[in-house]
Structures are given as C-alpha cells and as structure tokens.
Scaffold this motif. Structure first.
Motif, short mmCIF file in Angstrom:
data_model
loop_
_atom_site.label_atom_id
_atom_site.label_comp_id
_atom_site.label_asym_id
_atom_site.label_seq_id
_atom_site.Cartn_x
_atom_site.Cartn_y
_atom_site.Cartn_z
N GLY A 109 10.59 39.87 -41.66
CA GLY A 109 11.26 41.38 -40.53
C GLY A 109 11.90 42.50 -42.17
N ALA A 110 12.34 42.24 -42.98
CA ALA A 110 13.06 42.81 -44.08
C ALA A 110 11.67 43.87 -44.82
N PHE A 111 12.14 45.47 -44.95
CA PHE A 111 11.65 46.14 -45.41
C PHE A 111 11.50 46.23 -46.96
N ILE A 112 10.36 46.58 -47.41
CA ILE A 112 10.61 47.20 -48.70
C ILE A 112 9.60 48.22 -49.34
N CYS A 113 10.91 48.55 -49.90
CA CYS A 113 10.49 50.14 -50.14
C CYS A 113 10.21 50.57 -51.82
N GLY A 114 9.33 51.12 -52.22
CA GLY A 114 8.89 51.58 -53.85
C GLY A 114 10.51 52.61 -54.10
N VAL A 115 10.62 52.61 -55.39
CA VAL A 115 11.19 53.19 -55.83
C VAL A 115 10.15 53.90 -57.36
N MET A 116 10.12 55.13 -56.80
CA MET A 116 9.20 56.30 -57.29
C MET A 116 9.49 56.62 -58.92
N SER A 117 8.70 56.14 -59.99
CA SER A 117 8.06 56.59 -61.37
C SER A 117 8.71 57.81 -61.74
N GLY A 118 9.40 57.54 -63.08
CA GLY A 118 10.09 59.22 -63.04
C GLY A 118 9.07 60.29 -64.01
N ASP A 119 7.51 59.57 -64.04
CA ASP A 119 7.20 61.29 -63.91
C ASP A 119 6.18 61.34 -62.82
N THR A 120 6.18 61.01 -61.74
CA THR A 120 6.91 61.99 -60.55
C THR A 120 7.22 62.52 -60.04
N VAL A 126 13.70 56.14 -53.61
CA VAL A 126 13.45 54.76 -53.01
C VAL A 126 13.00 55.32 -51.11
N TYR A 127 11.36 55.38 -51.14
CA TYR A 127 11.21 54.83 -49.54
C TYR A 127 9.56 54.07 -49.32
N PHE A 128 9.19 53.99 -48.63
CA PHE A 128 7.49 53.36 -48.46
C PHE A 128 6.91 53.96 -48.97
N PRO A 129 5.73 54.19 -49.70
CA PRO A 129 4.49 54.62 -50.49
C PRO A 129 4.11 55.11 -49.30
N ALA A 130 3.34 56.20 -49.91
CA ALA A 130 3.52 57.47 -48.85
C ALA A 130 2.56 58.58 -49.59
N GLY A 131 1.99 59.84 -49.33
CA GLY A 131 1.47 60.95 -49.78
C GLY A 131 1.29 61.79 -49.08
N THR A 132 2.05 63.36 -49.34
CA THR A 132 0.94 64.37 -48.47
C THR A 132 -0.16 63.98 -48.31
N PRO A 133 -1.11 64.06 -47.01
CA PRO A 133 -2.59 64.76 -47.05
C PRO A 133 -3.24 65.69 -48.12
N ASP A 134 -4.72 65.04 -48.42
CA ASP A 134 -5.60 66.32 -49.31
C ASP A 134 -6.44 66.22 -49.05
N ARG A 135 -7.14 66.55 -49.37
CA ARG A 135 -8.89 66.91 -49.27
C ARG A 135 -9.63 65.65 -48.95
N GLN A 226 21.96 57.92 -51.14
CA GLN A 226 21.63 59.72 -52.36
C GLN A 226 20.19 58.82 -52.27
N ARG A 227 19.73 58.38 -52.12
CA ARG A 227 18.08 58.02 -53.04
C ARG A 227 16.76 58.15 -52.14
N MET A 228 17.19 57.48 -51.23
CA MET A 228 16.36 57.62 -49.80
C MET A 228 16.27 59.30 -49.37
N PRO A 229 15.77 59.23 -48.37
CA PRO A 229 15.86 61.14 -47.80
C PRO A 229 16.11 60.57 -46.18
N LEU A 230 16.81 61.75 -45.47
CA LEU A 230 17.49 61.66 -44.43
C LEU A 230 16.58 60.97 -43.59
N PHE A 231 15.00 61.44 -43.53
CA PHE A 231 14.43 61.01 -42.58
C PHE A 231 14.34 59.35 -42.34
N LEU A 232 14.55 58.58 -43.70
CA LEU A 232 13.73 57.66 -43.53
C LEU A 232 15.85 56.42 -43.63
#
Length: 243
Positions: A109-120, A126-135, A226-232
């Motif tokens: 039941g514990a959640f797992i979030c990713g820490v985004m790389s500095g190249d992104t 810090v949030y769950f894996p996700a991406g803006t939809p694309d083509r 500080q690192r998580m978006p407000l929606f999360l």
C-alpha cells in the motif's frame, strides 16, 4: 467547464469508471500572440537543460466530469508553447495540462514516486511517472489513448512492464486547474521497498534516465511540499484519508 470554474485553484477529486478523450484542432490564440516571449523562454530553458526536444504535445481545451465518465478534448501545440505558458504563469486560463498518471504503489500500500532527473524540464520534482499526451497517443478515429499513455510513461521512466503490476479499471480525476491528473491505481506484486530497488536498478541501466531516484510515500508525513506539485499533495492527503 465555464470560465469561472476554470480559474479556481480549488482541488476536486472524482472517481469515474472511464475516461473518454478526443482530439480537436485549435489554432491557439495565446501562442500566436506571444511567439517572441515563448521563443525567449525556450532559449532560457535550453541553457539549463540542453537535451530538451521541442516536439508536439497535447493540451486540454475542455473537460466534463460526470459521476461515471470523464470527457476530455485535446489540441496540439509545440512543447515550447506549453513551457512558455507554464513559465509565464498560465496566462490563458481556458487551457489545462491534462495527463494520464499511474499512482504507483507496492503490494503493502505504500506509494512510490520518481525524482525527476536534472536533464528534464522538471528536474528535482517528485511525482508519479507521467507525461503530457503527444502524437503517439492519437488514434485514427480521433480519440486519445490515455490508458496506453499511462503504461508507456511508466515503462519509459521506471523500466517496469505490465507483468510487474496490476492497473485498476477505475480512474481518479484530480482537478487543480490548470493541472488535471487522470490517475489509475497501479499496484506492484511486491512491497514498495522491493519495488523501489527494482526501479533503481532499471534506472541505473538506462542510458538517459528520466528519473534520478525514487521516494516511498507511506503517509502524510512523507509529503514533500517543496518538491511535489500541489495536485499530488492533495491526492496523497485524500488517499490517506480514505484509509
């Protein structure tokens, strides 16, 4: 959704049985009128994260959330347009970033979030894996396949395949305009600690990982304002209140 509702920063979380998304072209007036600012912002971004690519992505132009169904309408823009809109403070309040997101958790039941790389573009966040939809998510019939977008992003960022987890059928729509997270619970077949070790090993084997690390979220005390978006942050508090 009317203009007054769109401009609110209140959070609304709704369980729905299904999400139907479609694509409709739109010549975005704000982007046309602000090309100089968008271009200058893109150059500033590239100085910090030169590996970014200005591809085409889908932004949300309308959403209707009903008791059993969420209907979304998307249009296509340059990634630079979207980043300009974000970095300039979301000046067009009629538009939102609506993305599919797997709420990844261990069998305990514990959640797992990713820490985004500095190249992104969102390095350190810090949030769950996700991406803006694309083509890649656009189908010949005009629909947008958010379910596949969710599992694709999960694989690209964590290396986890569909053999590693179970995806709930139900969607959880987290609205904090202009962020609209279309979430599904994704439960690993192993506890969170073991899942985190597996993801870290997968990240280490990737040539250009999108994640630098992972975080385990067991309760409200693990929320990082500080690192998580407000929606999360809102989603976690809502989730822990359900227990």
């Amino acid at each position: 959704m009317n203009q007054a509702v769109r401009m609110t920063r209140d959070v609304k979380i709704t369980r729905v049985a299904d999400v139907k998304a479609r694509f409709e072209p739109l010549d975005w007036p704000w982007a046309k009128q602000n090309q100089d600012e968008i271009a200058a912002n893109w150059q500033r971004r590239l100085q910090k994260t030169p590996k970014m690519f200005n591809g085409r992505v889908l932004l949300l132009r309308d959403i209707e959330v009903m008791p059993e169904l969420c209907r979304n309408t998307y249009f296509e823009v340059d990634y630079a347009d979207m980043l300009g809109w974000i970095d300039l403070g979301h000046p067009d309040p009629t538009i939102a970033n609506g993305f599919a997101m797997g709420a990844l958790r261990g069998s305990d039941g514990a959640f797992i979030c990713g820490v985004m790389s500095g190249d992104t573009a969102n390095g350190g966040r810090v949030y769950f894996p996700a991406g803006t939809p694309d083509r890649a998510d656009m189908q010949p019939d005009g629909s947008v396949d958010l379910a596949t977008s969710l599992t694709r992003e999960l694989f690209e960022e964590t290396g986890l395949s569909e053999a590693d987890y179970h995806v709930e059928d139900e969607w959880i729509v987290v609205q904090r305009w202009p962020a609209i997270a279309l979430m599904r619970m994704v439960t690993l077949y192993v506890p969170a600690e073991e899942g985190a070790r597996l993801i870290r090993a997968n990240i280490a084997a990737q040539d250009e990982p999108e994640l630098s690390d992972v975080r385990i979220i067991r309760g409200a005390g693990d929320i990082d304002p500080q690192r998580m978006p407000l929606f999360l942050q809102s989603f976690f508090r809502w989730s822990f209140d359900q227990r």
